[in-house]
Scaffold this motif. Structure first.
Motif, PDB file in Angstrom:
ATOM      1  N   ALA A  47      19.008  30.890  29.995  1.00  0.00           N
ATOM      2  CA  ALA A  47      18.363  32.049  29.388  1.00  0.00           C
ATOM      3  C   ALA A  47      19.164  32.607  28.214  1.00  0.00           C
ATOM      4  N   GLY A  48      20.368  32.083  28.001  1.00  0.00           N
ATOM      5  CA  GLY A  48      21.212  32.597  26.920  1.00  0.00           C
ATOM      6  C   GLY A  48      21.750  33.985  27.201  1.00  0.00           C
ATOM      7  N   ARG A  49      21.902  34.304  28.473  1.00  0.00           N
ATOM      8  CA  ARG A  49      22.361  35.634  28.873  1.00  0.00           C
ATOM      9  C   ARG A  49      23.826  35.604  29.290  1.00  0.00           C
ATOM     10  N   THR A  50      24.475  36.749  29.212  1.00  0.00           N
ATOM     11  CA  THR A  50      25.856  36.894  29.667  1.00  0.00           C
ATOM     12  C   THR A  50      25.914  37.985  30.735  1.00  0.00           C
ATOM     13  N   SER A  51      27.019  38.007  31.456  1.00  0.00           N
ATOM     14  CA  SER A  51      27.239  39.022  32.483  1.00  0.00           C
ATOM     15  C   SER A  51      28.721  39.355  32.520  1.00  0.00           C
TER      16      SER A  51
END
Length: 79
Positions: A47-51
């Motif tokens: 999803a191209g997301r970071t956390s």
């Protein structure tokens, strides 16, 4: 069943769905295991997301990631 559902979230790039499912699993089992967390990491990456909290979360769950899992974590957990 768990693996298939997590793969579904990966393919759909559905981070929210995967996170919701993980929360449900946590209520049902004592330990989620490395497969669930590595699939979650792949979902974030797809999803191209970071956390920013993912590294701490993995540590709190006492999960030993594979080398590939650690590389994914490095890309996802930017602080």
């Amino acid at each position: 069943v768990v693996r298939e559902l997590m793969e579904h979230f990966e393919k759909k790039k559905d981070v929210e769905g995967a996170e919701g499912f993980v929360e449900i699993l946590k209520k049902a089992v004592d330990e989620l295991g490395v497969d669930v967390f590595e699939s979650l990491l792949r979902t974030y990456a797809a999803a191209g997301r970071t956390s920013p909290i993912m590294r701490r979360r993995i540590k709190m769950e006492n999960v030993e990631l594979s080398e590939q899992g650690r590389k994914l974590l490095d890309g996802i957990s930017v602080e």
